[in-house]
Structure formats: structure tokens, C-alpha cells
Write a protein that holds these residues in place. Structure first.
Motif, PDB file in Angstrom:
ATOM      1  N   LEU D  13      20.265  16.102  -6.314  1.00  0.00           N
ATOM      2  CA  LEU D  13      19.414  14.967  -6.681  1.00  0.00           C
ATOM      3  C   LEU D  13      18.101  15.007  -5.916  1.00  0.00           C
ATOM      4  N   CYS D  14      18.191  15.384  -4.673  1.00  0.00           N
ATOM      5  CA  CYS D  14      16.993  15.450  -3.839  1.00  0.00           C
ATOM      6  C   CYS D  14      16.027  16.488  -4.414  1.00  0.00           C
ATOM      7  N   GLU D  15      16.559  17.632  -4.788  1.00  0.00           N
ATOM      8  CA  GLU D  15      15.725  18.683  -5.381  1.00  0.00           C
ATOM      9  C   GLU D  15      15.065  18.226  -6.676  1.00  0.00           C
ATOM     10  N   ALA D  16      15.850  17.544  -7.521  1.00  0.00           N
ATOM     11  CA  ALA D  16      15.297  17.046  -8.789  1.00  0.00           C
ATOM     12  C   ALA D  16      14.105  16.133  -8.520  1.00  0.00           C
ATOM     13  N   THR D  17      14.243  15.312  -7.504  1.00  0.00           N
ATOM     14  CA  THR D  17      13.171  14.358  -7.199  1.00  0.00           C
ATOM     15  C   THR D  17      11.927  15.086  -6.698  1.00  0.00           C
ATOM     16  N   HIS D  18      12.137  16.047  -5.799  1.00  0.00           N
ATOM     17  CA  HIS D  18      10.987  16.828  -5.326  1.00  0.00           C
ATOM     18  C   HIS D  18      10.269  17.490  -6.498  1.00  0.00           C
ATOM     19  N   GLN D  19      11.058  18.094  -7.368  1.00  0.00           N
ATOM     20  CA  GLN D  19      10.432  18.812  -8.481  1.00  0.00           C
ATOM     21  C   GLN D  19       9.705  17.863  -9.424  1.00  0.00           C
ATOM     22  N   ALA D  20      10.335  16.741  -9.737  1.00  0.00           N
ATOM     23  CA  ALA D  20       9.684  15.777 -10.635  1.00  0.00           C
ATOM     24  C   ALA D  20       8.386  15.254 -10.022  1.00  0.00           C
ATOM     25  N   MET D  21       8.406  15.011  -8.720  1.00  0.00           N
ATOM     26  CA  MET D  21       7.200  14.486  -8.071  1.00  0.00           C
ATOM     27  C   MET D  21       6.099  15.521  -8.011  1.00  0.00           C
ATOM     28  N   LYS D  22       6.509  16.754  -7.832  1.00  0.00           N
ATOM     29  CA  LYS D  22       5.513  17.820  -7.767  1.00  0.00           C
ATOM     30  C   LYS D  22       4.822  17.986  -9.125  1.00  0.00           C
ATOM     31  N   GLU D  23       5.610  17.887 -10.166  1.00  0.00           N
ATOM     32  CA  GLU D  23       5.061  18.136 -11.502  1.00  0.00           C
ATOM     33  C   GLU D  23       4.272  16.975 -12.058  1.00  0.00           C
ATOM     34  N   ASN D  24       4.611  15.784 -11.622  1.00  0.00           N
ATOM     35  CA  ASN D  24       3.949  14.617 -12.208  1.00  0.00           C
ATOM     36  C   ASN D  24       3.557  13.661 -11.108  1.00  0.00           C
ATOM     37  N   LYS D  25       2.244  13.541 -10.920  1.00  0.00           N
ATOM     38  CA  LYS D  25       1.811  12.733  -9.793  1.00  0.00           C
ATOM     39  C   LYS D  25       1.995  11.238 -10.040  1.00  0.00           C
ATOM     40  N   ASN D  26       2.402  10.867 -11.235  1.00  0.00           N
ATOM     41  CA  ASN D  26       2.694   9.459 -11.495  1.00  0.00           C
ATOM     42  C   ASN D  26       4.099   9.038 -11.054  1.00  0.00           C
ATOM     43  N   VAL D  27       4.922  10.007 -10.745  1.00  0.00           N
ATOM     44  CA  VAL D  27       6.257   9.653 -10.243  1.00  0.00           C
ATOM     45  C   VAL D  27       6.127   9.187  -8.794  1.00  0.00           C
ATOM     46  N   PHE D  28       6.665   8.018  -8.506  1.00  0.00           N
ATOM     47  CA  PHE D  28       6.789   7.630  -7.095  1.00  0.00           C
ATOM     48  C   PHE D  28       8.176   7.080  -6.836  1.00  0.00           C
ATOM     49  N   VAL D  29       8.542   7.076  -5.556  1.00  0.00           N
ATOM     50  CA  VAL D  29       9.882   6.671  -5.136  1.00  0.00           C
ATOM     51  C   VAL D  29       9.747   5.425  -4.271  1.00  0.00           C
ATOM     52  N   ILE D  30      10.627   4.477  -4.482  1.00  0.00           N
ATOM     53  CA  ILE D  30      10.543   3.241  -3.709  1.00  0.00           C
ATOM     54  C   ILE D  30      11.948   2.724  -3.445  1.00  0.00           C
ATOM     55  N   GLY D  31      12.146   2.108  -2.310  1.00  0.00           N
ATOM     56  CA  GLY D  31      13.443   1.527  -2.002  1.00  0.00           C
ATOM     57  C   GLY D  31      13.597   1.289  -0.510  1.00  0.00           C
ATOM     58  N   GLU D  32      14.625   0.543  -0.177  1.00  0.00           N
ATOM     59  CA  GLU D  32      14.907   0.242   1.224  1.00  0.00           C
ATOM     60  C   GLU D  32      15.599   1.455   1.843  1.00  0.00           C
ATOM     61  N   GLY D  33      14.899   2.131   2.730  1.00  0.00           N
ATOM     62  CA  GLY D  33      15.497   3.286   3.399  1.00  0.00           C
ATOM     63  C   GLY D  33      15.053   4.635   2.869  1.00  0.00           C
ATOM     64  N   VAL D  34      14.168   4.653   1.878  1.00  0.00           N
ATOM     65  CA  VAL D  34      13.811   5.959   1.297  1.00  0.00           C
ATOM     66  C   VAL D  34      13.081   6.877   2.272  1.00  0.00           C
ATOM     67  N   THR D  35      12.443   6.311   3.289  1.00  0.00           N
ATOM     68  CA  THR D  35      11.746   7.171   4.261  1.00  0.00           C
ATOM     69  C   THR D  35      12.489   7.246   5.591  1.00  0.00           C
ATOM     70  N   ASP D  36      13.634   6.624   5.676  1.00  0.00           N
ATOM     71  CA  ASP D  36      14.266   6.549   7.005  1.00  0.00           C
ATOM     72  C   ASP D  36      15.065   7.803   7.326  1.00  0.00           C
ATOM     73  N   PRO D  37      15.543   7.934   8.573  1.00  0.00           N
ATOM     74  CA  PRO D  37      16.198   9.191   8.969  1.00  0.00           C
ATOM     75  C   PRO D  37      17.430   9.533   8.124  1.00  0.00           C
ATOM     76  N   LYS D  38      18.101   8.540   7.575  1.00  0.00           N
ATOM     77  CA  LYS D  38      19.288   8.841   6.777  1.00  0.00           C
ATOM     78  C   LYS D  38      18.917   9.195   5.335  1.00  0.00           C
ATOM     79  N   ALA D  39      17.711   8.814   4.925  1.00  0.00           N
ATOM     80  CA  ALA D  39      17.149   9.242   3.640  1.00  0.00           C
ATOM     81  C   ALA D  39      18.118   9.043   2.463  1.00  0.00           C
ATOM     82  N   ILE D  40      18.682   7.851   2.355  1.00  0.00           N
ATOM     83  CA  ILE D  40      19.586   7.541   1.223  1.00  0.00           C
ATOM     84  C   ILE D  40      20.616   8.659   1.049  1.00  0.00           C
TER      85      ILE D  40
END
Ligand code: TPP
Ligand code: TPP
Ligand code: MG
Ligand code: MG
Lengths: 360, 322, 322, 360
Positions: D13-40
């Protein structure tokens, strides 16, 4: 002395509330509009005059909070009746309902109770449109710990509301706006009844029809037509969708060996899916035909009456399903439909059928 | 941007909205507009004053009481009247009714009937503006009732911490349906809920079009310069029942002197008198304006009448966008 | 009520809580407490100071981080430790785990794991108190994260307009899980969300037990006299990871100087030193206290060990109360 | 060059997200904890380092608001991926999801899109308890306009998330926590696939088993046992619960004439009810036995492992249902269960079965 009068279902609910409040001073009513001139379609009329603003609480716009206030107050000894003019407003409070109302008795191993009743109204007609018209009972029925009641008959509605207010189970009491207009013989006194499940409201032998809330009226109409053509249908008012008591349905289907289930909401993932699956599991070998399900198509409710016309299922759909199951001839079907059209002349899809005023 | 003191234009805008809604009220009992209507009559100055400083490209969001916002922002009148009639050319093709007006070409993104529900959408649009560096403003109109919903606070906090170009416009008409503000909140000063989120704010008489125009300018200028949210409270009053075409003061839920105070403080009549006094408008010109608008409105109703109903066969389209 | 300056009692209360939680931390890796635990270590002064002025009959509500509140209010230790072990004598009969502690006899009504979800319940209890004229206080503990949830605002507004005897206690430990307050809110002054609802408020260092004790007294006195809500913000810090028994500052999500500032400002060590300084306590007495509590705690763990698991056959009971 | 590696589903899932974000700059990720050390649970690892805080937004606690922000931003041109660490947190946002995410495309007659993906995780085990463990997919599947995806296989999870982020349909992407640990061959590149419904993941002829999410692993295990005893089962991964595509199930059941459906959530009013009802409607005369349904009993999830033990259905339940349908002898059943116990020694009910680590 328990004389009865012809009352609308909404007046019957109003009476139940007055009586419950008179008998138990811990019952209070809260909601947006409960004290206002329209009094929640008349169902809270005169409450504030009789019981004062402490017990009839006009609420700010805060559905999630309100639900939590009611749960906290129910846990600490009161019996709140919370009212939403549209079931959609309760969507804001699903977290409170699912986690706190439904589970507290279980999680506390029976030490806490949440004797809360939430009345929610399904809007319909007059262009209510996509966000004021949803039948959301499957959402609540999925959750163990909740009771989900959907009344159809006026006196039964009164007794069920009154009884729910006497018990300690968090209850979602979902009313179809078009049922408010229906009249019936309503006893003056309120009775504490067993809220134990479906009821056969019309005896029959050829086919079983399970319906609830407004669809009971379409089912009764269909039944009348079928009867003209010597088909006898047994109608079961589901009444209580959760906890689900299949016994009366099993008994009926054991006899008729056929079943049509009618939803007020979407057919897919609706209430009838569970009933169909359960009855089939139990009576697979007796069933003459697969259980028929009737419900809304898989799309939101449009506002325009032109689009709403083919949206809501009616007696006609029930008759068509009956034909599939009982295999009567096309000629009979045509006669039935013609007869139905005579009985129910060109009625607009967006106002209640005056035929369904009752008394029932 | 310079301050726009084009009061004659603003007046025209208000007048047109008033006439549209009065026509709706007049014809409502014919039962061809078969959906609930929440008229803005009495509250037009806010829509007209705020839109005076928003460009076509700026975005607005509204509520169940959306007619004035829709019209002031330049929404298509025919599409609106058709929508109220449930007809095919309606802005939603008849699917939404009067509480779902939108017109993307005019920057009117969405109107929603669930109170408070639209507020975070406007904030989300402001997030788009920020991420796409569009330098636009996203404005959301809502009532004194909507600010009681928790989602308002979640929206205000997020707009602040993300520095989003969103204008919160709270139209305080002192009531939520029949329930007065003082039964629902401890104070009529709703700017306290901007201050607490550290959002800049203003408050004024929403029926005084020159104040509305000035304050809206100040707020929108601030947003464009600083990419920060702003909150304005406009105090106003609706003339008719909450939902429906009629007056309902026989129900006595509003104090007589309050009603008469606000009716005498009619934004359109006041502004007309001022414009005539200041010789910017003559009675004759005003009559002509009215005639022009009534004509246009009549055409819109004719358009809606002649418009076809949506084909029931299309009811299945657009559930999913595959 | 008179002000209670029984600081030795309060100290004992804090000390006991600390020792209970340290024991939980020590034994957690044995995997017999098979549920998430959110330790209050570092934040004990708030629970102990506030409960000092609440009577047994007063009601409290708490969150996922409920151990300190439960113990300070007089919750049964055995039932708590049993609950953490999923055993039959646990306060929920093993059904809830560490985030669902309650003990009705001690006035601990509910602890809930969904952030913010418990706040309206406490307000509802205050409504019961008002309607039944019970003259009690309903107090709710929650974190700096919970105040971001819309339901806090809905609760505060209702408490104010209904004049409800509820004490809102916001324990600001500067973090929601790993996310610092300043990434989530524009200011660390959370009393702005009391002011905006026209609710009286105070704020102080939540690790300074004498301040906590004084402010709690003032707030609770006010509520009892006026039947009005009150809000206190206590600033504090948790010592260990958000969820679990360990320290986690190697992850570097908290600034080193912030961590050391707060660790040096340990409410229990400070108070112990003060009591010894003031000759209210001796080192020797303190040791004895520790021994007594460790004994009690050891007994509680033995109790839980020996307690049986709930009979799987009982799992079906209490879904409904017929 | 599309080599693959053995990865966990969460890494996929993490890879899919990286790839989707790389290909489309309109994709963004949001949520409680998305940047924290445990990274969802590792699924948002390194996103913020690669794409910055503008596109990987750490959120305040405001689930209802967040959902609205995402809807508004989706309507105005972005492609948000909103993440909740527990599906329960999304309960606070059901109004936004039901009314605004699901209906906007329909109500606007196709003029607006809401290309939003919401990832929600079903907690399980380690005493998560009643409010951190619910399988709420039927709630979302009831609503036309939403797409509901529940992945089970690692590579498929990757492709489905990636594809959902390419499309414009508001998508509830519900992950079972125990599936996160599962490994599988995951292709390096992400593929845009058709999100058109269930997939046969194991061919068979005697019995059809429909499952999804974590229950796929219990089904595969059951299938292995059954195979040892010469019973061949066809396993269908439902994958996409809404819109529901019955075709692959109909095809399979036409062949096997038997069906077992497995829910991760409650049996009553669950996903399987709809599948059972629909399949029976269509294949009533071919079915040898009524459709079997497997799901959670009608009560909340207790925290204690002692109570959780008999709560979650396993391969054993599937085997028992297979016996009911195929009528093999008690002896065979006993042998099967013994064999199962050998394969899967006394595993605690509250931690993932190490057998299910894959690769699958
Ligand atoms: C969540 C929700 N609760 C209740 C309603 C019913 N309702 C429709 S409009 C309205 C009044 C809202 O008041 P305000 O926000 O002040 O707007 P106004 O009607 O005064 O313009 C209410 C309660 C609703 N649509 N949504
Ligand atoms: C509605 C909801 N969102 C998210 C979570 C996950 N969660 C559990 S505790 C927590 C942190 C809450 O922070 P705060 O309120 O400050 O309490 P603290 O943990 O700091 O004591 C979060 C985000 C949750 N349980 N409920
Ligand atoms: Mg208002
Ligand atoms: Mg915190």
C-alpha cells in the motif's frame, strides 16, 4: 374504560409521549424544534405547556453532542426521548449511537443501562431530494445492542413508543413521514406491550408478505387486489428490525411456502436481504420459489417528481412479484393492475396516497 | 484591487434577487415547484455586498437558503427556476431541487441542505487553491444555527493552521427555524468563534449595504494578501417563514417590535431611498429596472414551464463515474 | 466547603498512582495484560488535585488515558488490574480493557477510547443532576487533542445555555500521539475555547500540585454555588510513549529541552521534596508509603493472576437488557 | 521490467501511494498520524520526506471536518487520500460520506466528481475491544455512489489502491489490520486495473467459497484441508463490495451448485446476507443446499482474549459449513479438524496467525 378513537399515527405518538411523561418524571424530550409551533409534525404538541422547558428541551443544532448528552443522562438515571426531524441529521451522531448507546450495557457487563429512545423521521415526497429522504434502517439494524423499531399502524406505534420508553434498551424509533398521516383506532390508555417482534396483521394462506413502516400500506393494498382474484396473502408487519425475531415469519412461510419481503430503503444490502437469507437457510426445502425482495433501486433519491415516479416501489411491484411466485396468467395480472389503477387513480408520486389515510 | 463603491450595481443585484424570490413566493401555491424553498427575502444585502468583491473565478458555497447567493454570484436564472420545477435544464437536471443550487461556471460550487455540512467543503476548496497556488478566495455562507455544529469549529481550526484563503460569512438572522438565538447560544456575538480560532473577524449590520460592502472588501482584501481565513458576522432578518412562501408572524415566535424593527430596516428600500436621495437613481429608472427584471423573471418561468421533465430513463445515470 | 490543603493525602494519592502504573509498565512485556495501555505517568497531579475536591457522589468521566482518574477518584484497584488482564472480576468483566475503566460506586461513570466521545456524556450526566436537583458535580477529563473535535464545542455550548454543573478539565500534554499541539492548533491557550462559549475558566501548570489543588477548588466551588460549567486547562506532559509501557524519546518527536524541562518538573518528586522540606514527610515515612503501596499493588496483581477468565459461555449476556 | 518482490500488504500500500503521488501531483495524503514515526502501520512511510508537508498533511483530530475538506478539495480538482487508523473514527464522518461524497456526482447530474479515497483500518486482536475492532463495511456498502474495496492479497491491494487513486469514484478502502502482515509477490510497478469486482483466486469444483479481506486466509486454509480429503473448493475474493458485481459468483455457483459466504463482520445484516439472497434468487433451482453464511455473532467484541476466542470465525467454521452442504461423514470431519489443529497449533485468538504470513 379503554375506549378508542380514530387518530393519526402522529397524534398517537404524541399521546404516548404525554402519557409516558406523566407516569415517569424521568422521561424528558429533547430535540431541534420540539417546542416550536410545528412541534415535530405535531408529535410533540403541548408537551412544553404540560411539562415545562426543563423536561421539553429545545436544542441547539448539535446532533452528535445531543446524542451524547442523552446517553450520559440515560446512564445516570433519566429516560431521554431524542427527536430528529430527519433521519439524516442522526448521521452526525452515528459514532455516539454505535459505540456508546449500543455497547455500554454489554461492555459494562450489565452494570450500565442506556434507556434512550431516538425518534427519527424518514422524509418523503415534495422534492425532499437526496439528503432528506433516506431509509437508513439497515445501518442501525447492523449493530447488536440497538433496538430498531419501525411502526406502521397508529395504535401499535403508540404502544411501541410508550413501551420503548418503559424499557432500558437504546431504541431507534424510525418513522416514515407518510405513516404520520395514517389513521387508526387508537386506545386512550397506553399499554406496555412486549416488543418481541413481527406480527401477522392479516391472515392468509397462499403467499407471505413481510413489510414494515410505509410498505405495510402498499402490501395491504396489494393484498386486497390479490384477494379479489382469490389469492390469499398473509401480511406480516416486521415492526422490530433489531433484534430480529424470525419466528413469526418462519411459521407463516412454513405454511405458505412463499415469501415476498418489502423494504422502504434500498434493496441491495437492505433489510430484506437478511430476511431472505435467513428464511431460505431455514426453509430451503419447503420454499416453492426463491424469496422475492422489493426495495429502492441502487441510486440516490432525486428531487424531481419525474424521476421519483419509478423510484418508489408500490402495490404494483408486490403484485408482479406475486405473479412470479404463484405463476398466475398474464391476463389475471393485467386485470389486477387495471383494478389497482381504478382503486388508486393517477396519484402523484410525491404526495401520500389518500387511500392510505385509514383507518387501519 | 480597489474598493468598489458601485452602489447602483449592488442595488440592482439586490433588487433582482428580491423580485425573483417574490415571484417564487407568488407562484409557489400553484404546486409546480414541488420542493421546499427557503427564501432569502430581507437578507439580500449580504449576498450582493460580498459578491461585489468576488470575481467570477472565486468560489462560493451555500446552504438550504441559497437563492440569493446563487443569483448574486451570477448563477444562471433559467437553470435555477428550472431546477425548482424539477425540470431537465435545471442546474442539477431536477435531481437536487432548491437546496442544491450550483453553477460551476459562475464559481458557485455547492449548496447543501444539511446544516453545517457545506462549511468543510469550502475549506477543502481553499486547500485546493493553496495547493494549486490559484490565488482565489473560497467563500462560504451559513447561518447562526450552523455555527452550533461541531464541524464549524473543525473547519475554522483547520483553515487557520493551514493558512487557507477562506471567507466564513455567518448570516445571523436570529433564528434557526422557530428557535431564537438566545435560546441556543449564550451571546449574539458570533465573532467569539472566530477569535477563539485566532481568525480575523468583523461584524456589522447585514442590512446596511454600504457597511456590508466595506467589510466584505476589507475581508477579501485581507484574504487575498495574506492567504489566511477571515470571518464576518452579518446581522440580518428573514421576512418570511423559514421554509415556504408565506409570512408567518401570526405564529408569534418573533417579537413584534423585533419584526417591525427589521422590516423597517429593509436593505433594498433603504438603499433605493438613499440612491434616489443622492440622485444616483430616479423613481422612473427604478420602475424601469423592475420592469426589466420582471420580464427576465417571467421569461425564466416560461423557460421552466416549457422545459421538459428529465426522462425517467436517465434516472440511473451518474450514480458512478466510471 | 472549605479549601482542603491536605497535601500529604494528595501526595499519597499521586504516589500510589505512579507506583501502580510503573508496575503495569514493568509487567506489560509478560503479555498477560493483552490490551493497549495509555499510562498517565507524569500527569498524576491533575487527577489527584481535582479529585481532592470531588466527593464520592460526584461523577467523573475519562478517556483512553484513564488510570490516574480512576485511582484518584477511589476506583477499586483489584478490579482495574483484573480488567487489564481480561479477567472475570475486572470492572467490565474483561470486556472493556484498560480504556473502559469505570467504578460506579466511586462515581467513575465511564472511560471511552474514542477521542472526544465521552465529553457529551459528562454533560448529559450534569443534565441529570440538574433535572433531579442532585447538587452534584460532573467532571470530565480530556486531552488537548479532544478539544479539536467538534463535539467538545457542542458540549460546551449546551452546558452553558442549560446552566449545567459540569467541570471540563483539559489536560494539555502538548501532544496527540506523536503530533505536537502547535501543528494542530494556532495557540496553546486552550481556554480560548471556554471564553468563546462564555464559560468561566482557569489555566495553570498541571504539574504544580498546589496550584492544581487551588484552581480545582475554585472551579468546583463555583460550580456548586452557581450551577454553571467551568473549564480548567492544566499544562502537563506524559513521560512515556502514547500507548504502551516504554519511553520513546529516541524517536525524537519531542524536543530534548522540552522533555528535560518537564521531566525535571515531576509533580511527585517536587511535592515529595516540598513535603520533606516542610517537615510534613520524612524520607523514612516515604519509604514506608512506597512499601505499603507496592504491597497493595502486588496483591492486586496476584488477585488478577488468580482471578479466573470470564466463562466464554457468558459472552452472550448483556447485549440487551430485557 | 516489472520484477516483483515479496512484500507485506502494508508495504504494498505504501508503494502504491508513493507511485500515485509521483505520477499525479494532485494526489495528497491527509490524516491523523500520516507523518508520524509509526506512519499508519508503515503505510505512509517516507511520504512526507518525498512529497513535503503540503502534500502529506498531518491533521488535527476532526474526522468529520477532514472528510468534508477532502470532499471539497476533490470537487475542486485534487485527489485526496484520507486515512483513519481505525474505521471507527470514520463513524464521526458518516454524514459527509453518505450525503456529500456518495451523492454529489449523482445530484449534480455528473457535473461534479468526488475523486476521494478513504483508507480505514479494522483493528483486531490485542484487546482492541469493542470500539476499536468493528467491521463496518455493510454500513458503507448500503450507500449507492460509494465504492467499497476490501483487499486481501498484497499485490492486488497495491493495484486496487493505485487504481482507485486514478479514478473518480469516492472509495472506501477498508483494510483488516491482520492483512497488513500478510506477504505476497508484489510487482515493482503499479498497474491501473479494472475495479470491476470479485475474482476467483483458487479454482475448484465441489463448493464455492466467497470471502474477502482477512477471511480469504481462513478460506484458503480451509480449502487446503478440504483438498487433503479430495474436496475441491473454488475461492472467490469479493474485493469490491460496492458496486456489487455478482457475475463471477453466479458463474462459479452455477458450476458447484453450493456456496459458503464469509463475513469479517456481523453475520446478521452482513455482506453475506445480500450475496446469499441474490445468488438464491438467481440460482434457486441449481442450488443443492441453502447458501451458508459465516460471520460474527450478534454481540460487540469483548476485549478479553477469553471471550474473543469463540468470537471470530475461522477455517474450522468453514469446514463445518462445508460438511453441512456436502454431507461428508463425521469421521472425515474429525480428521479434517485434527489435521487443521496440526497445521495450526494452539494459536491465541488475539494475534495474527503466523501461518497467514504468506507469501500468497
Ligand atoms: C444537521 C441538520 N440539523 C437540522 C436541520 C433542519 N434545519 C434545516 S434549516 C435549519 C435552520 C438553520 O438555521 P440557520 O443556520 O441559522 O439558517 P437559516 O435557516 O436561519 O438561514 C434547520 C434546523 C438540518 N437541515 N440539518
Ligand atoms: C475520534 C478518534 N480519533 C483518533 C483516535 C486515535 N487516538 C487515540 S488517543 C489519541 C490522542 C489524543 O490526544 P489527546 O486528546 O491530547 O490525549 P492524550 O493521548 O494526549 O492524553 C488519538 C489521536 C481516537 N481514539 N478517536
Ligand atoms: Mg438563522
Ligand atoms: Mg494530549
Amino acid at each position: 374504560m379503554n375506549s378508542s378513537r380514530n387518530l393519526t399515527l402522529s397524534d398517537a405518538l404524541c399521546e404516548a409521549t404525554h402519557q409516558a411523561m406523566k407516569e415517569n418524571k424521568n422521561v424528558f424530550v429533547i430535540g431541534e424544534g420540539v417546542t416550536d409551533p410545528k412541534a415535530i409534525f405535531g408529535t410533540t404538541k403541548d408537551l412544553v405547556n404540560n411539562f415545562g422547558v426543563d423536561r421539553v428541551i429545545e436544542a441547539p443544532l448539535a446532533e452528535n453532542g445531543l446524542t451524547g448528552f442523552c446517553i450520559g443522562s440515560a446512564m445516570s438515571g433519566m429516560k431521554p426521548l431524542l427527536i430528529h426531524q430527519r433521519v439524516e441529521f442522526a448521521l452526525l451522531s452515528v459514532e455516539q449511537i454505535f459505540n456508546n448507546a449500543a455497547k455500554t450495557h454489554y461492555v459494562s457487563a450489565g452494570k450500565h443501562s442506556v434507556p434512550l429512545v431516538i425518534r427519527m423521521i424518514i422524509g418523503r415526497g415534495w422534492g425532499q431530494g437526496p439528503a432528506h429522504s433516506q431509509s437508513l434502517e439497515p445501518i442501525f439494524s447492523y449493530v447488536p445492542g440497538l433496538r430498531v423499531i419501525m411502526p406502521s399502524l397508529a395504535n401499535d406505534a403508540k404502544d411501541m413508543l410508550y413501551s420503548a420508553l418503559k424499557e432500558k434498551i437504546p431504541t431507534m424509533f424510525i418513522e416514515h413521514r407518510w405513516c404520520h398521516y395514517v389513521t387508526g383506532d387508537v386506545k386512550k390508555s397506553a399499554s406496555k406491550i412486549n416488543l418481541d417482534g413481527p406480527k401477522v396483521i392479516k391472515k392468509g394462506k397462499d403467499i407471505t408478505v413481510v413489510a414494515f413502516s410505509y410498505m405495510i400500506y402498499e402490501a395491504l393494498l396489494a393484498s386486497e387486489i390479490l384477494e379479489k382474484f382469490d389469492i390469499s396473502s398473509e401480511i406480516i408487519d416486521l415492526r422490530i428490525l433489531k433484534p430480529l425475531n424470525l419466528k413469526p415469519i418462519l411459521e407463516s412461510v412454513s405454511k405458505t411456502r412463499t415469501l415476498i419481503c418489502c423494504d422502504t430503503g434500498f434493496r441491495e444490502y437492505g433489510i430484506s436481504a437478511e430476511i431472505s437469507a435467513s428464511i431460505t437457510e431455514n426453509l430451503f426445502d419447503s420454499l416453492k420459489k426463491p424469496v422475492s425482495r422489493i426495495g429502492l433501486p441502487n441510486r440516490p433519491t432525486p428531487s424531481s417528481r419525474a424521476l421519483a415516479a419509478n423510484y418508489y416501489p408500490t402495490a404494483e411491484n408486490i403484485i408482479m412479484e406475486a405473479k412470479k411466485i404463484l405463476n398466475f396468467t398474464d391476463d389475471i395480472l393485467i386485470n389486477m393492475i387495471n383494478y389497482l389503477k381504478e382503486k388508486k387513480p393517477n396519484i402523484r408520486a410525491d404526495v401520500p396516497n389518500p387511500l392510505f389515510k385509514g383507518p387501519f | 484591487m480597489n474598493f468598489k463603491n458601485n452602489y447602483l450595481d449592488i442595488y440592482k443585484n439586490m433588487l433582482r434577487i428580491r423580485l425573483v424570490e417574490e415571484e417564487i413566493a407568488k407562484r409557489y401555491s400553484e404546486q409546480n415547484m414541488r420542493c421546499p424553498v427557503h427564501l432569502s427575502i430581507g437578507q439580500e444585502a449580504i449576498a450582493s455586498g460580498v459578491m461585489n468583491h468576488l470575481n467570477k473565478e472565486d468560489k462560493i458555497y451555500s446552504t438550504h437558503r441559497c437563492h440569493a447567493h446563487y443569483l448574486a454570484k451570477g448563477g444562471n436564472l433559467n437553470k435555477m427556476i428550472s431546477e425548482l420545477h424539477g425540470k431537465a435544464s435545471g442546474c442539477c437536471g431536477g435531481r437536487g431541487g432548491s437546496m442544491h443550487l450550483f453553477d460551476e461556471e459562475a464559481g458557485i460550487m455547492s449548496s447543501l441542505p444539511i446544516v453545517g455540512s457545506v462549511i468543510p467543503l469550502a475549506v477543502g476548496n481553499a486547500l485546493t487553491i493553496k495547493l494549486k497556488k490559484e490565488r482565489l478566495v473560497s467563500a462560504v455562507f451559513f447561518g447562526d444555527g450552523a455555527i452550533e455544529e461541531g464541524v464549524y469549529h473543525e473547519s475554522a481550526n483547520f483553515a487557520k493552521i493551514q493558512s487557507l484563503p477562506v471567507l466564513f460569512i455567518c448570516e445571523n438572522n436570529l433564528f434557526s427555524v422557530y428557535t431564537p438565538l438566545n435560546e441556543r447560544q449564550p451571546s449574539a456575538d458570533l465573532t467569539r468563534h472566530a477569535k477563539s480560532h485566532d481568525i480575523k473577524y468583523l461584524r456589522c449590520d447585514g442590512n446596511d449595504i454600504s457597511k456590508v460592502n466595506e467589510f466584505a472588501f476589507e475581508a477579501i482584501e485581507y484574504i487575498r494578501k495574506n492567504n489566511q481565513p477571515f470571518f464576518i458576522q452579518f446581522d440580518t432578518y428573514r421576512h418570511r417563514e423559514h421554509c415556504g412562501p408565506n409570512f408567518d408572524d401570526e405564529l408569534d415566535y418573533r417579537k413584534k417590535n423585533e419584526v417591525s424593527f427589521w422590516f423597517e430596516n429593509d436593505p433594498i428600500i433603504n438603499e433605493k431611498n438613499r440612491l434616489i436621495n443622492d440622485k444616483i437613481l430616479t423613481e422612473n429608472e427604478n420602475k424601469k429596472l423592475i420592469d426589466t427584471y420582471l420580464n427576465e423573471i417571467d421569461e425564466a418561468f416560461k423557460f421552466a414551464d416549457q422545459d421538459s421533465f428529465p426522462d425517467p430513463a436517465t434516472a440511473e445515470s451518474f450514480v458512478y463515474e466510471f
